[in-house]
Design an enzyme around this catalytic site. Structure first.
Site, PDB file in Angstrom:
ATOM      1  CG  LEU A  90     -80.995   8.443 -20.045  1.00 19.79           C
ATOM      2  CD1 LEU A  90     -80.306   7.984 -19.175  1.00 19.79           C
ATOM      3  CD2 LEU A  90     -82.436   8.293 -20.064  1.00 19.79           C
ATOM      4  N   GLY A  91     -78.120  10.670 -22.615  1.00 23.74           N
ATOM      5  CA  GLY A  91     -77.628  10.518 -24.077  1.00 23.74           C
ATOM      6  C   GLY A  91     -77.075   9.089 -24.249  1.00 23.74           C
ATOM      7  NE  ARG A  92     -74.977   8.408 -30.506  1.00 25.51           N
ATOM      8  CZ  ARG A  92     -75.020   9.411 -31.016  1.00 25.51           C
ATOM      9  NH1 ARG A  92     -74.504  10.468 -30.160  1.00 25.51           N
ATOM     10  NH2 ARG A  92     -75.563  10.042 -31.984  1.00 25.51           N
ATOM     11  CB  ILE A  93     -72.326   7.998 -22.444  1.00 28.21           C
ATOM     12  CG1 ILE A  93     -71.449   7.962 -23.518  1.00 28.21           C
ATOM     13  CG2 ILE A  93     -71.491   7.486 -21.156  1.00 28.21           C
ATOM     14  CD1 ILE A  93     -70.285   9.011 -23.503  1.00 28.21           C
ATOM     15  CB  THR A 152     -67.060   9.378 -17.185  1.00 25.98           C
ATOM     16  OG1 THR A 152     -68.459   9.220 -17.265  1.00 25.98           O
ATOM     17  CG2 THR A 152     -66.334   8.612 -15.859  1.00 25.98           C
ATOM     18  CB  ALA A 153     -69.732  14.459 -18.546  1.00 28.77           C
ATOM     19  NE  ARG A 154     -64.697  17.632 -22.013  1.00 33.18           N
ATOM     20  CZ  ARG A 154     -64.688  18.086 -23.412  1.00 33.18           C
ATOM     21  NH1 ARG A 154     -65.529  18.127 -24.351  1.00 33.18           N
ATOM     22  NH2 ARG A 154     -63.590  18.969 -23.493  1.00 33.18           N
ATOM     23  CD  GLU A 200     -59.120  16.785 -18.320  1.00 28.97           C
ATOM     24  OE1 GLU A 200     -58.626  16.280 -19.609  1.00 28.97           O
ATOM     25  OE2 GLU A 200     -60.066  16.452 -18.276  1.00 28.97           O
ATOM     26  CG  HIS A 229     -60.124  13.048 -20.366  1.00 32.20           C
ATOM     27  ND1 HIS A 229     -60.221  14.574 -20.452  1.00 32.20           N
ATOM     28  CD2 HIS A 229     -61.172  12.451 -20.940  1.00 32.20           C
ATOM     29  CE1 HIS A 229     -61.321  14.636 -21.346  1.00 32.20           C
ATOM     30  NE2 HIS A 229     -61.817  13.455 -21.734  1.00 32.20           N
ATOM     31  CB  ILE A 230     -58.092   6.762 -19.266  1.00 29.75           C
ATOM     32  CG1 ILE A 230     -58.380   6.579 -17.867  1.00 29.75           C
ATOM     33  CG2 ILE A 230     -56.847   7.593 -19.439  1.00 29.75           C
ATOM     34  CD1 ILE A 230     -57.506   5.387 -17.331  1.00 29.75           C
ATOM     35  CB  ALA A 231     -64.059   7.418 -19.465  1.00 28.99           C
TER      36      ALA A 231
END
EC number: 1.1.1.26
Length: 339
Positions: A157-160, A239-241, A270, A289-291
């Site tokens: 629960l960081g910024r994103i 959508t992280a890593r 990737e 990888h386009i989020a």
């Protein structure tokens, strides 16, 4: 005072390049699509005072050995696991990144992936394009779950994570979250949020969305054991890593029906090979990888990457310093090159 020499490993959006060229002598790898080869990177970095790189560039001791004048590495990314941070710190090299400026873009894309996989939007598009829509309407055709009333689990629960929670709350869902610390400040603003442990989150959530950085602790955080804890009707979103999820275990989970599906923007490898097992599932949505790929976000990333680099060379604290310990190794006044 001589102008600083900067190497940029890809053509980046404006105003980033123009900002650098105003105060530095800049050499740019003239490609939007391909990173420099290892040999080209090592050759071009030799006499440079600063490097602006992307997450596709491996910046390790070999690169730093080739650049004895290097003072700052500014990465055009939030993640920085492609850079050897301890090595840079030991050498007194400042490392900066671009957090915050892509938060909204990634949060929007996360919600888009959730809807795409649960409502089978990509699958529906494929059916029409391949001529398979050959039957009359029926009440069971391409059905999927509503979001309303479901439980969403946010791992991190960081910024994103927070931005994603804000957007999802409008769907009238319950949100569980797991993080290293409880976020009382967020719970008071976003309704129906509950802090819990990771195992409970996996067991109770209808959708699990990953929002943690890649570290030694989060590598393969979502492994076979944890995938088995998820509901058979649940979906995994990343959508992280890529390496946060054990790909081999995920493929097994999809084959054997431990979960209902997945939507992935990041991968352990990737680009993802076209014949990869993940491409064989209709219940998996894949994105390259386009989020963060909004025009606005990519421009803000370029601007922040340039501001970070320039600030260090001015002897000023950059907006987003990764390795704060470097201040003790080489103070900012020792790297100042721009009056």
């Amino acid at each position: 005072m001589a102008r600083p020499k900067v190497y940029v490993t890809r053509i980046i959006p404006e105003p980033g390049l123009s900002m650098l060229k105003e105060c530095c002598d800049v050499v740019v790898h003239e490609s939007k699509d391909w990173p420099p080869s290892r040999e080209e990177l090592l050759r071009n970095i030799r006499d440079k005072d600063a490097l602006l790189c992307l997450l596709t560039d491996k910046i390790d001791a070999e690169v730093m050995d080739a650049a004895p004048n290097l003072k700052v590495i500014s990465t055009y990314s939030v993640g920085f696991d492609h850079i050897d941070i301890p090595e840079a710190t030991k050498r007194g090299i400042y490392v900066t990144h671009t957090p915050g400026v892509l938060t909204d873009a990634v949060a929007e894309f996360t919600v888009g992936l959730i809807l795409a996989v649960t409502r089978r939007i990509v699958e529906a598009d494929k059916i029409i394009r391949t001529g398979q829509w050959d039957k009359p309407w029926n009440p069971y055709f391409l059905t999927g779950p509503e979001l309303k009333g479901k439980t969403i689990g946010l791992v991190g629960l960081g910024r994103i994570g927070v931005a994603t929670a804000k957007r999802l709350s409008s769907f009238d869902v319950k949100i569980l979250y797991y993080d290293i610390e409880r976020r009382w400040d967020v719970e008071t603003v976003i309704p129906n949020m509950e802090f819990t442990d990771l195992d409970t989150l996996l067991e109770k959530s209808d959708i699990v969305s990953i929002h943690v950085p890649l570290t030694k602790e989060t590598y393969h955080l979502i492994n076979e054991e944890r995938l088995r804890k998820m509901k058979k009707t649940a979906y995994l979103i990343n959508t992280a890593r890529g390496p946060v999820v054990d790909t081999e275990a995920l493929v097994k989970a999809l084959k054997e029906g431990w979960i209902a599906g997945a939507a992935l923007d990041v991968f352990e490898q990737e680009p993802l090979p076209p014949n990869h097992p993940l491409t064989k599932f209709d219940n998996v949505v894949l994105a390259p990888h386009i989020a963060s790929a909004t025009i606005e976000a990519r421009q803000r990333m370029a601007e922040l990457a340039a501001r970070n680099l320039i600030a260090v060379l001015k002897g000023e604290m950059p907006p987003a310093l990764v390795n704060k310990e470097v201040l003790k190794v080489r103070p900012l006044e020792k790297v100042k090159m721009i009056p």
